[in-house]
Design a protein around this motif. Structure first.
Motif, PDB file in Angstrom:
ATOM      1  N   LEU A  70       0.823  -1.207   0.000  1.00 42.57           N
ATOM      2  CA  LEU A  70       0.000   0.000   0.000  1.00 42.57           C
ATOM      3  C   LEU A  70       0.858   1.257   0.000  1.00 42.57           C
ATOM      4  O   LEU A  70       0.591   2.208  -0.747  1.00 42.57           O
ATOM      5  CB  LEU A  70      -0.931   0.022   1.215  1.00 42.57           C
ATOM      6  CG  LEU A  70      -2.072  -0.967   1.249  1.00 42.57           C
ATOM      7  CD1 LEU A  70      -2.836  -0.846   2.560  1.00 42.57           C
ATOM      8  CD2 LEU A  70      -3.008  -0.777   0.056  1.00 42.57           C
ATOM      9  N   ALA A  71       1.879   1.279   0.842  1.00 38.43           N
ATOM     10  CA  ALA A  71       2.761   2.451   0.923  1.00 38.43           C
ATOM     11  C   ALA A  71       3.424   2.704  -0.423  1.00 38.43           C
ATOM     12  O   ALA A  71       3.481   3.848  -0.905  1.00 38.43           O
ATOM     13  CB  ALA A  71       3.808   2.249   2.012  1.00 38.43           C
ATOM     14  N   HIS A  72       3.902   1.647  -1.045  1.00 39.72           N
ATOM     15  CA  HIS A  72       4.586   1.774  -2.330  1.00 39.72           C
ATOM     16  C   HIS A  72       3.630   2.254  -3.426  1.00 39.72           C
ATOM     17  O   HIS A  72       3.965   3.153  -4.203  1.00 39.72           O
ATOM     18  CB  HIS A  72       5.205   0.420  -2.715  1.00 39.72           C
ATOM     19  CG  HIS A  72       5.912   0.440  -4.020  1.00 39.72           C
ATOM     20  ND1 HIS A  72       7.132   1.050  -4.193  1.00 39.72           N
ATOM     21  CD2 HIS A  72       5.565  -0.065  -5.219  1.00 39.72           C
ATOM     22  CE1 HIS A  72       7.505   0.921  -5.454  1.00 39.72           C
ATOM     23  NE2 HIS A  72       6.571   0.242  -6.095  1.00 39.72           N
ATOM     24  N   GLU A  73       2.459   1.679  -3.480  1.00 45.07           N
ATOM     25  CA  GLU A  73       1.501   2.004  -4.540  1.00 45.07           C
ATOM     26  C   GLU A  73       0.802   3.351  -4.350  1.00 45.07           C
ATOM     27  O   GLU A  73       0.608   4.088  -5.309  1.00 45.07           O
ATOM     28  CB  GLU A  73       0.434   0.907  -4.636  1.00 45.07           C
ATOM     29  CG  GLU A  73       0.946  -0.396  -5.172  1.00 45.07           C
ATOM     30  CD  GLU A  73       1.370  -0.307  -6.629  1.00 45.07           C
ATOM     31  OE1 GLU A  73       0.615   0.259  -7.438  1.00 45.07           O
ATOM     32  OE2 GLU A  73       2.466  -0.796  -6.942  1.00 45.07           O
ATOM     33  N   LEU A  74       0.421   3.658  -3.124  1.00 44.28           N
ATOM     34  CA  LEU A  74      -0.428   4.829  -2.906  1.00 44.28           C
ATOM     35  C   LEU A  74       0.341   6.105  -2.570  1.00 44.28           C
ATOM     36  O   LEU A  74      -0.180   7.204  -2.774  1.00 44.28           O
ATOM     37  CB  LEU A  74      -1.469   4.525  -1.832  1.00 44.28           C
ATOM     38  CG  LEU A  74      -2.414   3.356  -2.155  1.00 44.28           C
ATOM     39  CD1 LEU A  74      -3.417   3.145  -1.017  1.00 44.28           C
ATOM     40  CD2 LEU A  74      -3.125   3.561  -3.481  1.00 44.28           C
ATOM     41  N   SER A  75       1.567   5.990  -2.074  1.00 47.06           N
ATOM     42  CA  SER A  75       2.347   7.182  -1.723  1.00 47.06           C
ATOM     43  C   SER A  75       2.685   8.035  -2.930  1.00 47.06           C
ATOM     44  O   SER A  75       2.896   9.244  -2.798  1.00 47.06           O
ATOM     45  CB  SER A  75       3.635   6.784  -0.999  1.00 47.06           C
ATOM     46  OG  SER A  75       3.356   6.240   0.271  1.00 47.06           O
ATOM     47  N   THR A  76       2.763   7.436  -4.095  1.00 43.49           N
ATOM     48  CA  THR A  76       3.074   8.201  -5.304  1.00 43.49           C
ATOM     49  C   THR A  76       1.839   8.904  -5.872  1.00 43.49           C
ATOM     50  O   THR A  76       1.976   9.805  -6.695  1.00 43.49           O
ATOM     51  CB  THR A  76       3.667   7.290  -6.398  1.00 43.49           C
ATOM     52  OG1 THR A  76       2.716   6.277  -6.731  1.00 43.49           O
ATOM     53  CG2 THR A  76       4.963   6.652  -5.930  1.00 43.49           C
ATOM     54  N   LYS A  77       0.657   8.490  -5.415  1.00 46.40           N
ATOM     55  CA  LYS A  77      -0.580   9.022  -5.982  1.00 46.40           C
ATOM     56  C   LYS A  77      -1.326   9.989  -5.066  1.00 46.40           C
ATOM     57  O   LYS A  77      -2.048  10.857  -5.545  1.00 46.40           O
ATOM     58  CB  LYS A  77      -1.524   7.859  -6.324  1.00 46.40           C
ATOM     59  CG  LYS A  77      -0.949   6.901  -7.333  1.00 46.40           C
ATOM     60  CD  LYS A  77      -1.859   5.704  -7.521  1.00 46.40           C
ATOM     61  CE  LYS A  77      -1.203   4.694  -8.443  1.00 46.40           C
ATOM     62  NZ  LYS A  77      -1.950   3.448  -8.522  1.00 46.40           N
TER      63      LYS A  77
END
Length: 83
Positions: A70-77
């Motif tokens: 989740l951190a990897h996927e959502l932190s950029t968005k």
């Protein structure tokens, strides 16, 4: 670099929990209950499924890996909207 979308914590948690549920490693009962942001990284929190002695169970590693996902996927968005 694309601009992040600022959204309330409650909306971010709904998105995160749907992403968890859709993930191929999802195990029933794993869900994010809180999120905070540190140095542009979203940190998700929830039950770590420790045993009665506070030791890791078989679900603990799965929870860690899914919250890392989740951190990897959502932190950029996304970024947490200030009140």
């Amino acid at each position: 670099m694309s601009q992040k979308i600022a959204i309330p914590k409650s909306d971010l948690l709904m998105i995160a929990n749907q992403a968890l549920h859709d993930h191929d490693q999802y195990v029933e009962g794993i869900y994010a209950t809180d999120v905070e942001e540190k140095n542009d990284v979203l940190i998700f929190k929830g039950d770590c499924f420790l045993d009665h002695q506070g030791l890791p169970t078989t679900k603990t590693n799965t929870v860690f890996n899914l919250f890392k996902f989740l951190a990897h996927e959502l932190s950029t968005k996304f970024t947490i909207q200030e009140k």
